[in-house]
Design a protein around this motif. Structure first.
Motif, short mmCIF file in Angstrom:
data_model
loop_
_atom_site.label_atom_id
_atom_site.label_comp_id
_atom_site.label_asym_id
_atom_site.label_seq_id
_atom_site.Cartn_x
_atom_site.Cartn_y
_atom_site.Cartn_z
N ARG A 163 0.85 -1.19 0.00
CA ARG A 163 0.00 0.00 0.00
C ARG A 163 0.88 1.23 0.00
NH1 ARG A 163 -5.74 1.20 2.88
NH2 ARG A 163 -6.08 3.17 1.81
N THR A 164 0.57 2.18 -0.89
CA THR A 164 1.43 3.35 -1.09
C THR A 164 0.94 4.57 -0.32
OG1 THR A 164 0.19 4.03 -3.05
CG2 THR A 164 2.08 2.58 -3.40
N PHE A 185 6.06 3.16 0.59
CA PHE A 185 4.99 2.17 0.66
C PHE A 185 5.29 1.18 1.79
CE2 PHE A 185 8.17 0.73 -2.31
CZ PHE A 185 8.33 -0.62 -2.05
N ARG A 188 1.31 -4.39 3.63
CA ARG A 188 0.15 -4.56 4.49
C ARG A 188 -0.43 -5.96 4.39
NH1 ARG A 188 1.72 -0.81 7.69
NH2 ARG A 188 1.13 1.34 7.17
N LEU A 315 -5.44 -2.76 4.47
CA LEU A 315 -5.11 -3.27 3.14
C LEU A 315 -6.22 -2.90 2.18
CD1 LEU A 315 -3.43 -4.93 1.19
CD2 LEU A 315 -4.66 -6.96 1.97
N ASP A 316 -5.87 -2.21 1.10
CA ASP A 316 -6.81 -1.86 0.04
C ASP A 316 -6.28 -2.50 -1.23
OD1 ASP A 316 -8.23 -0.72 -2.04
OD2 ASP A 316 -8.27 1.28 -1.16
N ALA A 319 -4.76 -0.03 -3.67
CA ALA A 319 -3.92 1.07 -3.17
C ALA A 319 -2.44 0.83 -3.43
CB ALA A 319 -4.17 1.28 -1.68
N PHE A 320 -2.14 0.04 -4.43
CA PHE A 320 -0.74 -0.27 -4.76
C PHE A 320 -0.12 0.80 -5.65
CE2 PHE A 320 -3.63 -2.14 -7.77
CZ PHE A 320 -3.14 -1.64 -8.97
N THR A 322 0.26 5.13 -7.03
CA THR A 322 0.15 6.53 -6.66
C THR A 322 0.85 7.37 -7.73
OG1 THR A 322 0.43 8.09 -4.83
CG2 THR A 322 2.31 6.65 -5.32
N THR A 596 -9.58 1.31 -9.60
CA THR A 596 -10.57 1.64 -8.58
C THR A 596 -11.87 2.09 -9.24
OG1 THR A 596 -9.93 3.97 -8.45
CG2 THR A 596 -8.75 2.39 -7.04
#
Length: 600
Positions: A163-164, A185, A188, A315-316, A319-320, A322, A596
């Motif tokens: 996750r970033t 990052f 997670r 953890l999403d 969300a890796f 950005t 997303t």
């Protein structure tokens, strides 16, 4: 004027195009079929060991389908065999039917090469599953008379997942300066990562002088721009950094620096961080298929431990990725031009209007295309347009309100909807007929955008990058007053159309490009006899829907080949390319935030 619509379009374009990988398309011959069905998905998905009910509209299995050839495929069905998940995970598919271990979703009418399925698929681990367990979902897409497509999706449970942190925007950056990458990052997931894959993409104003030796890099000459306002050339890097990252550990990328080029304005470096090249969100496999990579020669990039402040703890699955926004202290001088060429009678002829980006910056309008200008021309009463190219349309609006009568005003496509490189030009030719008489007749050509069209007090487009608005408006004499002199043009504004061939390619290519852009581009110059237009297509300004006939328009590359422009205020959501646009680049475009969203 500061929406994030454009960022998502370019980012979505670039990411979706490269991330929706065709991991399996083994065909089972049906007949002499005209269509091959395909399934696009990541080779590997990661989920937590903790059972997680599907939230409303929740989705963590990203799957797209398509067909080759032309024309629709009817009766298509997607079958998901979950036998390989027994005792490990469950798959939920609202709107689909389950028979034993097989879930069947009706795709029905399929008339595109790549599109999201309409069902939100959700994977959840079963209670007590061990971290590191692996299962499989076998997907099959079939339809009468078409060749079946198949793909296997590996499901890793309790593995590493990154996750970033969102970097801060950097503004006022000087052209020629160097910036360090700002990527931080954390792992997670529930298992350690043995290595990290950092995927990087750079917009045209940024480049890397020397890539690290554990990175490979390539230039995409413009895939991301298709469907946005192509081309938008981007540089892609794939860095493989060995070393364990334990669960909960945070790190920062070290050893990758960017140079801010002379064409920079609002640029960005996009990042995706994944534990393997076949993981959800990874673009590597598709990039390697499309582009020619070469290895860097500099000191290797490393990961340095940090405290992890500012990185969300949960953890999403999306969300890796950005972006690092960079706003350079730079300008771009947009200017209009125009000319009148009467025939022998003096009462009819060709009116040419155009625009140019005189640089030095290339403009990627991160406001959402709102500030990107189109061309507008106001003709005097009595002047008739007898030939109108499809790139122009009647504009009977004043401050967003439609007039109750024709205004004899026309809106024409600008140099690009979203990306306007340094050196870009555009030109449109209209057929005119002048009324009888001897009085002076003057046409007004100007650049207009969303702000100037909707707010009073703006004679021409309001563009933050253009510090020379004087050449954004031009008066062109169609007939001089008797015994007088023509109305003078504003100082510094050309009164003739650009000679030679207009261009839409950047004058400064990325310094690290291992490949070159194509030398030809599709011709889109509409031509035809000048015929009465009857003021066609009285639509809202900048809709991009050309309705006229006759006349001509051209946008041309530096090598002399014609290139296409879209409606100047239109920003199509990238959803038509090889994967999601689609970008882009887009592939552009633009980057990986598409994961997303569900662009249909």
């Amino acid at each position: 004027m500061h929406s994030t619509r454009t960022r998502r379009a370019l980012g979505a374009g670039a990411a979706s195009l490269v991330a929706a990988l065709a991991v399996g398309t083994a065909a089972v011959p049906a007949h002499a079929a005209d269509h091959q069905l395909k399934i696009y998905t990541a080779g590997t998905l990661q989920i937590s060991t903790h059972p997680t009910p599907q939230p409303q509209w929740g989705e963590n299995v990203f799957l797209r389908v398509g067909r080759t050839g032309t024309g629709p495929v009817t009766g298509a069905r997607l079958a998901l065999d979950t036998t390989g998940l027994d005792g490990l995970a469950t798959l939920t598919a609202p709107g689909c039917t389950a028979t034993g271990k097989v879930i069947t979703c009706d795709v029905r009418y399929l008339d595109t090469d790549n599109i999201n399925i309409s069902n939100n698929l959700w994977l959840s681990a079963v209670a007590g599953v061990r971290p590191g367990s692996t299962g499989t979902v076998h997907a099959t897409l079939s339809a009468p008379g078409a060749e079946t497509g198949e793909a296997d999706i590996r499901v890793n449970i309790g593995t590493a997942a990154f996750r970033t942190k969102s970097p801060s925007e950097q503004s006022g950056v000087q052209v020629g300066s160097r910036l360090a990458s700002d990527l931080e990052f954390a792992n997670r997931g529930e298992s350690a990562a043995e290595r990290t894959i950092v995927e990087v993409y750079l917009t045209p104003g940024l480049n890397v002088a020397t890539w690290p030796s554990n990175c490979e890099y390539a230039t995409d000459p413009g895939t991301a721009g298709k469907g946005i306002s192509g081309p938008v050339p981007t540089v892609h890097g794939i860095c493989t950094i060995e070393g364990e990252i334990a669960p909960g550990q945070a790190v920062k990328l070290n050893g990758l620096d960017f140079a801010v080029g002379t064409t920079a304005y609002h640029d960005f470096a996009g990042y995706a961080v994944v534990p393997s090249e076949d993981a959800h969100g990874s673009s590597s496999a598709d990039l390697r298929r499309r582009l020619s990579f070469q290895r860097g020669t500099g000191a290797p990039a490393t990961l340095v431990r940090t405290s992890g402040n500012g990185i969300p703890a949960d953890l999403d699955v999306n969300a890796f990725s950005t972006e690092q926004d960079i706003i350079a202290d730079n300008t771009a001088d947009f200017a209009v031009n125009g000319s009148w060429a009467p025939d022998a009678s003096g009462t009819a002829g060709t009116f040419t209007l155009g625009a140019a980006n005189n640089g030095p910056a290339s403009i990627m309008d991160r406001s959402g295309g709102e500030a990107t200008p189109n061309l507008s021309v106001q003709f005097p009463e009595g002047v008739k347009v007898t030939g109108l190219p499809s790139t122009c349309r009647a504009d009977d609006y004043v401050l967003g309100q439609k007039s109750d009568k024709p205004l004899n005003k026309f809106s024409c496509d600008g140099m690009g909807d979203f990306f306007t490189p340094n050196g870009a030009t555009v030109s449109h030719k209209l057929g005119l007929s002048l009324p009888e008489g001897t009085g002076e007749l003057t046409a007004t050509v100007s650049l207009q955008n969303e702000q100037s069209n909707l707010e009073p007090g703006h004679p021409s487009a309001v563009m933050s990058w253009d510090h020379n608005p004087a050449n954004d408006l031009l008066k062109v004499t169609l007939r001089a007053a008797p015994g007088g002199t023509p109305t003078p043009d504003p100082t510094g504004s050309p009164t003739t159309a650009p000679t030679g061939t207009p261009t839409t390619t950047p004058t400064e290519a990325p310094t690290t490009a291992p490949t070159t852009a194509p030398t030809t581009a599709p011709t889109t110059e509409p031509t035809g006899a000048l015929v009465p237009a009857n003021l066609p297509g009285a639509g809202a300004p900048g809709t991009g829907s050309g309705t006229g006939t006759g006349g001509s328009a051209a946008v041309q590359a530096t090598d002399g080949s014609l290139a296409s422009t879209g409606g100047s205020n239109t920003l199509p959501m990238a959803a038509t390319g090889a994967a999601a646009i689609v970008l882009g680049a887009a592939g552009l475009v633009t980057a990986r935030r598409s994961l997303t969203r569900r662009d249909r």
